[in-house]
Design a protein around this motif. Sequence first.
Motif, PDB file in Angstrom:
ATOM      1  N   SER A 124       0.792  -1.237   0.000  1.00  0.00           N
ATOM      2  CA  SER A 124       0.000   0.000   0.000  1.00  0.00           C
ATOM      3  C   SER A 124       0.818   1.278   0.000  1.00  0.00           C
ATOM      4  O   SER A 124       0.287   2.327  -0.346  1.00  0.00           O
ATOM      5  CB  SER A 124      -0.949   0.015   1.200  1.00  0.00           C
ATOM      6  N   GLY A 125       2.042   1.230   0.431  1.00  0.00           N
ATOM      7  CA  GLY A 125       2.840   2.447   0.440  1.00  0.00           C
ATOM      8  C   GLY A 125       2.490   3.427   1.528  1.00  0.00           C
ATOM      9  O   GLY A 125       3.038   4.515   1.570  1.00  0.00           O
ATOM     10  N   ILE A 126       1.582   3.049   2.413  1.00  0.00           N
ATOM     11  CA  ILE A 126       1.283   3.926   3.550  1.00  0.00           C
ATOM     12  C   ILE A 126       2.395   3.718   4.561  1.00  0.00           C
ATOM     13  O   ILE A 126       2.672   2.596   4.977  1.00  0.00           O
ATOM     14  CB  ILE A 126      -0.078   3.600   4.184  1.00  0.00           C
ATOM     15  N   SER A 127       3.038   4.819   4.959  1.00  0.00           N
ATOM     16  CA  SER A 127       4.163   4.709   5.882  1.00  0.00           C
ATOM     17  C   SER A 127       3.694   4.317   7.278  1.00  0.00           C
ATOM     18  O   SER A 127       2.507   4.328   7.572  1.00  0.00           O
ATOM     19  CB  SER A 127       4.947   6.023   5.910  1.00  0.00           C
ATOM     20  N   GLY A 128       4.662   3.994   8.124  1.00  0.00           N
ATOM     21  CA  GLY A 128       4.371   3.571   9.491  1.00  0.00           C
ATOM     22  C   GLY A 128       3.389   4.480  10.194  1.00  0.00           C
ATOM     23  O   GLY A 128       3.411   5.685  10.037  1.00  0.00           O
ATOM     24  N   GLY A 129       2.511   3.898  10.984  1.00  0.00           N
ATOM     25  CA  GLY A 129       1.508   4.665  11.710  1.00  0.00           C
ATOM     26  C   GLY A 129       0.325   5.051  10.851  1.00  0.00           C
ATOM     27  O   GLY A 129      -0.565   5.764  11.286  1.00  0.00           O
ATOM     28  N   GLY A 130       0.275   4.587   9.603  1.00  0.00           N
ATOM     29  CA  GLY A 130      -0.857   4.875   8.744  1.00  0.00           C
ATOM     30  C   GLY A 130      -0.830   6.276   8.153  1.00  0.00           C
ATOM     31  O   GLY A 130      -1.816   6.732   7.586  1.00  0.00           O
ATOM     32  N   ASN A 131       0.283   6.987   8.285  1.00  0.00           N
ATOM     33  CA  ASN A 131       0.376   8.342   7.751  1.00  0.00           C
ATOM     34  C   ASN A 131       0.510   8.295   6.238  1.00  0.00           C
ATOM     35  O   ASN A 131       1.346   7.591   5.694  1.00  0.00           O
ATOM     36  CB  ASN A 131       1.586   9.072   8.336  1.00  0.00           C
ATOM     37  N   MET A 132      -0.341   9.040   5.562  1.00  0.00           N
ATOM     38  CA  MET A 132      -0.260   9.121   4.112  1.00  0.00           C
ATOM     39  C   MET A 132       0.631  10.292   3.741  1.00  0.00           C
ATOM     40  O   MET A 132       0.351  11.428   4.096  1.00  0.00           O
ATOM     41  CB  MET A 132      -1.645   9.282   3.504  1.00  0.00           C
ATOM     42  N   THR A 133       1.725   9.986   3.088  1.00  0.00           N
ATOM     43  CA  THR A 133       2.639  11.019   2.621  1.00  0.00           C
ATOM     44  C   THR A 133       2.924  10.758   1.157  1.00  0.00           C
ATOM     45  O   THR A 133       2.669   9.670   0.645  1.00  0.00           O
ATOM     46  CB  THR A 133       3.956  10.987   3.414  1.00  0.00           C
ATOM     47  N   VAL A 137       5.874   3.742  -3.904  1.00  0.00           N
ATOM     48  CA  VAL A 137       5.580   2.432  -3.329  1.00  0.00           C
ATOM     49  C   VAL A 137       6.670   1.424  -3.678  1.00  0.00           C
ATOM     50  O   VAL A 137       7.149   0.692  -2.821  1.00  0.00           O
ATOM     51  CB  VAL A 137       4.190   1.926  -3.774  1.00  0.00           C
ATOM     52  N   VAL A 138       7.082   1.358  -4.948  1.00  0.00           N
ATOM     53  CA  VAL A 138       8.106   0.398  -5.384  1.00  0.00           C
ATOM     54  C   VAL A 138       9.215   1.163  -6.104  1.00  0.00           C
ATOM     55  O   VAL A 138       8.943   1.923  -7.031  1.00  0.00           O
ATOM     56  CB  VAL A 138       7.522  -0.669  -6.334  1.00  0.00           C
ATOM     57  N   THR A 139      10.455   0.933  -5.675  1.00  0.00           N
ATOM     58  CA  THR A 139      11.597   1.615  -6.279  1.00  0.00           C
ATOM     59  C   THR A 139      12.576   0.607  -6.866  1.00  0.00           C
ATOM     60  O   THR A 139      12.966  -0.361  -6.206  1.00  0.00           O
ATOM     61  CB  THR A 139      12.327   2.486  -5.242  1.00  0.00           C
ATOM     62  N   PHE A 140      12.937   0.862  -8.108  1.00  0.00           N
ATOM     63  CA  PHE A 140      14.039   0.171  -8.781  1.00  0.00           C
ATOM     64  C   PHE A 140      15.033   1.270  -9.137  1.00  0.00           C
ATOM     65  O   PHE A 140      14.817   2.012 -10.086  1.00  0.00           O
ATOM     66  CB  PHE A 140      13.577  -0.512 -10.069  1.00  0.00           C
ATOM     67  N   ASP A 141      16.096   1.405  -8.356  1.00  0.00           N
ATOM     68  CA  ASP A 141      17.024   2.520  -8.557  1.00  0.00           C
ATOM     69  C   ASP A 141      18.473   2.091  -8.395  1.00  0.00           C
ATOM     70  O   ASP A 141      19.353   2.910  -8.213  1.00  0.00           O
ATOM     71  CB  ASP A 141      16.691   3.641  -7.562  1.00  0.00           C
ATOM     72  N   GLY A 142      18.710   0.784  -8.451  1.00  0.00           N
ATOM     73  CA  GLY A 142      20.063   0.292  -8.224  1.00  0.00           C
ATOM     74  C   GLY A 142      20.651  -0.417  -9.419  1.00  0.00           C
ATOM     75  O   GLY A 142      21.511  -1.281  -9.275  1.00  0.00           O
ATOM     76  N   GLY A 143      20.147  -0.093 -10.630  1.00  0.00           N
ATOM     77  CA  GLY A 143      20.669  -0.726 -11.826  1.00  0.00           C
ATOM     78  C   GLY A 143      20.164  -2.148 -12.029  1.00  0.00           C
ATOM     79  O   GLY A 143      20.824  -2.952 -12.694  1.00  0.00           O
ATOM     80  N   ILE A 155      -0.381  -2.823  -6.281  1.00  0.00           N
ATOM     81  CA  ILE A 155       0.331  -1.664  -5.748  1.00  0.00           C
ATOM     82  C   ILE A 155      -0.688  -0.547  -5.596  1.00  0.00           C
ATOM     83  O   ILE A 155      -1.223  -0.049  -6.584  1.00  0.00           O
ATOM     84  CB  ILE A 155       1.480  -1.248  -6.684  1.00  0.00           C
ATOM     85  N   ALA A 156      -0.989  -0.208  -4.350  1.00  0.00           N
ATOM     86  CA  ALA A 156      -1.998   0.810  -4.059  1.00  0.00           C
ATOM     87  C   ALA A 156      -1.304   2.125  -3.742  1.00  0.00           C
ATOM     88  O   ALA A 156      -0.539   2.222  -2.786  1.00  0.00           O
ATOM     89  CB  ALA A 156      -2.867   0.372  -2.886  1.00  0.00           C
ATOM     90  N   ILE A 178      -1.724  -1.731 -10.613  1.00  0.00           N
ATOM     91  CA  ILE A 178      -1.250  -0.490 -10.001  1.00  0.00           C
ATOM     92  C   ILE A 178      -2.449   0.439  -9.981  1.00  0.00           C
ATOM     93  O   ILE A 178      -2.983   0.813 -11.023  1.00  0.00           O
ATOM     94  CB  ILE A 178      -0.085   0.122 -10.794  1.00  0.00           C
ATOM     95  N   VAL A 179      -2.914   0.754  -8.761  1.00  0.00           N
ATOM     96  CA  VAL A 179      -4.163   1.494  -8.625  1.00  0.00           C
ATOM     97  C   VAL A 179      -3.966   2.725  -7.750  1.00  0.00           C
ATOM     98  O   VAL A 179      -3.213   2.702  -6.782  1.00  0.00           O
ATOM     99  CB  VAL A 179      -5.291   0.612  -8.033  1.00  0.00           C
TER     100      VAL A 179
END
Length: 188
Positions: A124-133, A137-143, A155-156, A178-179
């Motif tokens: 869901s990509g909601i950070s700890g504690g349910g805070n929406m920032t 959600v998904v990162t591919f940044d290392g080659g 992926i929400a 991906i929604v």
Amino acid sequence: FENPDCTFAAWTGDTGGVDDTDDDSTSVTVNGDTTLTATFNVPAATLYVATDGDDSDDGLADTYDGQHGPKATVQAAIDAAFDGDTVVVAMGTYAEEIDFGGRDITVTGSDPDDAAVVAATVISGISGGGNMTDTTVVTFDGGETNAAVLRGVRIAVYMGTGVSLGNSSDPTISQCEIVGVSMENSTG
């Protein structure tokens, strides 16, 4: 650490004193400073994630069996994985952001061919504690190469980006939803 599935591959480095570089029981003669490495083939592992898991477990079983158990977060399993490994995510909602960290691994839902299972396996990509920032959600940044696979999960995205690619990453993404999720603030 003993793993009966590991097999000897070869001796590498300063192999001048090695009788047979492909034999694990060969004679090695060292006369002075030298760098010599024994290389082993380690089979790929499957790591499991479940909402009732524990990140202190090793992830080597889909349910706790007294010795092995699933991780609680997808990121903990990714962090424990090596290139070629597979992370199997059980149905449930995982309120976290994940980063493949340059690993060419497969992260997959438990049944990517079943649309109902995919819809019920949510990152869901909601950070700890349910805070929406505003988040990714998904990162591919290392080659990561196309051997980095994301398959069979939903992926929400509440605020931000569903999947981000950087640093010439070229992952394979298949059978995913991906929604964008709209939430209204309410009181009472």
